[in-house]
Motif scaffolding. Structure first.
Motif, mmCIF file in Angstrom:
data_model
loop_
_atom_site.group_PDB
_atom_site.id
_atom_site.type_symbol
_atom_site.label_atom_id
_atom_site.label_comp_id
_atom_site.label_asym_id
_atom_site.label_seq_id
_atom_site.Cartn_x
_atom_site.Cartn_y
_atom_site.Cartn_z
ATOM 1 N N GLY A 1 0.820 -1.208 0.000
ATOM 2 C CA GLY A 1 0.000 0.000 0.000
ATOM 3 C C GLY A 1 0.851 1.253 0.000
ATOM 4 N N TYR A 2 1.924 1.235 0.788
ATOM 5 C CA TYR A 2 2.843 2.369 0.815
ATOM 6 C C TYR A 2 3.493 2.572 -0.557
ATOM 7 C CZ TYR A 2 6.987 5.125 1.821
ATOM 8 O OH TYR A 2 7.970 6.068 1.788
ATOM 9 N N VAL B 1 1.007 4.196 -2.878
ATOM 10 C CA VAL B 1 0.831 5.631 -2.632
ATOM 11 C C VAL B 1 2.027 6.416 -3.158
ATOM 12 C CG1 VAL B 1 0.685 7.374 -0.799
ATOM 13 C CG2 VAL B 1 -0.730 5.324 -0.675
ATOM 14 N N LYS C 1 -2.653 6.337 -5.463
ATOM 15 C CA LYS C 1 -3.044 6.673 -4.101
ATOM 16 C C LYS C 1 -4.281 5.921 -3.626
ATOM 17 C CE LYS C 1 -0.847 11.031 -4.318
ATOM 18 N NZ LYS C 1 -0.443 12.141 -3.634
ATOM 19 N N SER D 1 -3.905 3.164 -0.767
ATOM 20 C CA SER D 1 -4.549 3.457 0.514
ATOM 21 C C SER D 1 -5.455 2.312 0.950
ATOM 22 C CB SER D 1 -5.360 4.744 0.426
ATOM 23 O OG SER D 1 -4.525 5.826 0.126
ATOM 24 N N VAL E 1 -4.775 0.228 4.304
ATOM 25 C CA VAL E 1 -5.761 0.226 5.389
ATOM 26 C C VAL E 1 -6.214 -1.209 5.697
ATOM 27 C CG1 VAL E 1 -8.122 0.925 5.988
ATOM 28 C CG2 VAL E 1 -6.519 2.593 5.059
#
Length: 99
Positions: free
Chosen positions: A45-46, A49, A54, A58, A62
């Motif tokens: 996820g990082y 982003v 994004k 995200s 999450v």
């Protein structure tokens, strides 16, 4: 072999693949698998982003955090219990000092 960003990612993918394969052939890695997958999701996820994706980054991040919180709920419960005990002892000490 020179280590760079791509070779580091390749080593991480090989490690995760080996863990999955070990689990599938009957060599259980236990609780480690339940922790590594959410951490991998947070990392992916990082990366999403950072690389401009994004929304999907995200969402994956999450979901990884939520799964990791569920996996670590036992430890979180223990930490909360220890916090209650410490706070209760502090309240008793303050009460006994004021008498």
């Amino acid at each position: 072999m020179k280590l760079n960003r791509k070779s580091g990612l390749a080593l991480v993918l090989i490690f995760f693949g080996a863990l999955i394969l070990l689990h599938k052939i009957g060599i259980h890695t236990g609780h480690l698998m339940g922790i590594l997958f959410p951490i991998a999701m947070i990392g992916l996820g990082y990366l999403g982003v950072v690389n401009g994706k994004k929304m999907i980054g995200s969402v994956i991040g999450v979901l990884g955090v939520l799964i990791l919180l569920g996996t670590m709920s036992g430890l979180i419960g223990i930490a909360i219990a220890v916090g209650f005990i410490c706070y209760g002892v502090t309240l008793l000490r303050k009460k006994s000092e004021s008498i």
